[in-house]
Design a protein around this motif. Sequence first.
Motif, PDB file in Angstrom:
ATOM      1  N   SER A 141       0.839  -1.201   0.000  1.00 19.98           N
ATOM      2  CA  SER A 141       0.000   0.000   0.000  1.00 19.98           C
ATOM      3  C   SER A 141       0.871   1.246   0.000  1.00 19.98           C
ATOM      4  N   GLU A 142       0.248   2.365  -0.315  1.00 13.34           N
ATOM      5  CA  GLU A 142       0.962   3.640  -0.255  1.00 13.34           C
ATOM      6  C   GLU A 142       1.345   3.977   1.183  1.00 13.34           C
ATOM      7  N   GLY A 145       4.488   2.258   1.788  1.00 13.81           N
ATOM      8  CA  GLY A 145       5.484   2.924   0.959  1.00 13.81           C
ATOM      9  C   GLY A 145       5.984   4.208   1.591  1.00 13.81           C
ATOM     10  N   THR A 146       5.082   4.956   2.214  1.00 12.12           N
ATOM     11  CA  THR A 146       5.471   6.196   2.906  1.00 12.12           C
ATOM     12  C   THR A 146       6.383   5.885   4.083  1.00 12.12           C
ATOM     13  N   GLU A 159       7.388   0.472  -5.140  1.00 11.16           N
ATOM     14  CA  GLU A 159       6.197   0.174  -5.942  1.00 11.16           C
ATOM     15  C   GLU A 159       5.139  -0.508  -5.096  1.00 11.16           C
ATOM     16  N   ARG A 160       3.888  -0.126  -5.302  1.00 12.83           N
ATOM     17  CA  ARG A 160       2.767  -0.759  -4.603  1.00 12.83           C
ATOM     18  C   ARG A 160       2.230  -1.917  -5.433  1.00 12.83           C
ATOM     19  N   SER A 288      -4.513   1.596   5.606  1.00 12.98           N
ATOM     20  CA  SER A 288      -4.487   1.895   4.165  1.00 12.98           C
ATOM     21  C   SER A 288      -5.827   1.610   3.496  1.00 12.98           C
ATOM     22  N   GLU A 291      -7.442   3.586   0.667  1.00 17.00           N
ATOM     23  CA  GLU A 291      -6.836   3.591  -0.667  1.00 17.00           C
ATOM     24  C   GLU A 291      -7.660   2.773  -1.668  1.00 17.00           C
TER      25      GLU A 291
END
Length: 353
Positions: A141-142, A145-146, A159-160, A288, A291
Amino acid sequence: MRIAFVSYETVHHRDTETNQRFQSIVDLLAANDHDVHVFCTQFWDGEQGRLERDDVTYHGVSVGPEARASFLLRLPFVLAAARPDVVHASAQPSGQVLAASLGATMARVPLLVEWYGDGGVADDRATRLAAGRPDWIVTPSELVGTWVRERGADGDLVERIPNPIDLERIRAVEPDERVDVIYARRLDDGANLESLLLALAELRDRDWEATVVGDGPERERYERLASDLRIDDRITFAGALSLDERIAAYRGAHVFAQTAEHCVFPTEMLWALAAGCVGIVEYHADSSAHELVEGWDRGFRTTSEDELADAILSAGELEHRDVDETFAEYDGDAVADRYLERYRALQDDRGVF
């Protein structure tokens, strides 16, 4: 393609979200006829250092979960000797990323790291070193990623790729009886089911039925809360169900409500949305789930019980579905293709053929 997966601990050692995610990718690529090898601590009995299971070859780099030092020391040389086309490592523990990086360098192949983030991402020197080693990082998930970028990873290399589901399996399961709202999760202190119960209590003058799927230490407390709110006669606490039983329930349900406070990827919600449910997510900073519904015409994001209740009413105006082809991109074959495309792109970047 010959793929070397690295995970000190596997789902056969301990059944965690992180290990489940890693195993799902292993199984997907093995099912697509690739030469899949998993390098881990030995979880099987006997002195033999290899195990063939479900088209996957497991290599016991060390014996016993306490043998971490031996695992990290031996891993680079074992990987190099295996002559893989790509090395795909789990991010935890951080030391195995460094060892896998050395092994990939010795084998002259790219390293991809799977960073699932269940339990958060540590902020220490070892994690920051690990974040800077891979040729590519995949997160579910973003949100994760953050977290990884905040630990020093190059944002251009993150990359997600979501958890996979099986649309064919959804189509094959007969829908269960109709229900207006469904919730599914382990009922522990992070479930936050009270948000949904309070929202439903605001709608007690409306005609609705709800189902709660899952069991756990907080189940009795939630059942008492439903009774205190005088809505217990309209809520079925179904307990733990098999995947096929959950799919049947989702195909019969109209709305899936996600209110958990922590979620690196809402896998159960994804199954429900692909089974036709309208999605309602209560936003939380460490989840997440929102999203999945952003920019989708059958999804709602809320921040309070009042908004959740309003969203349930609005969702009732949408048509009932028992499968949604919108989520074909999350099917296992599509997810496997994304990994293969990434492996090949990394090989091209390195000049490996």
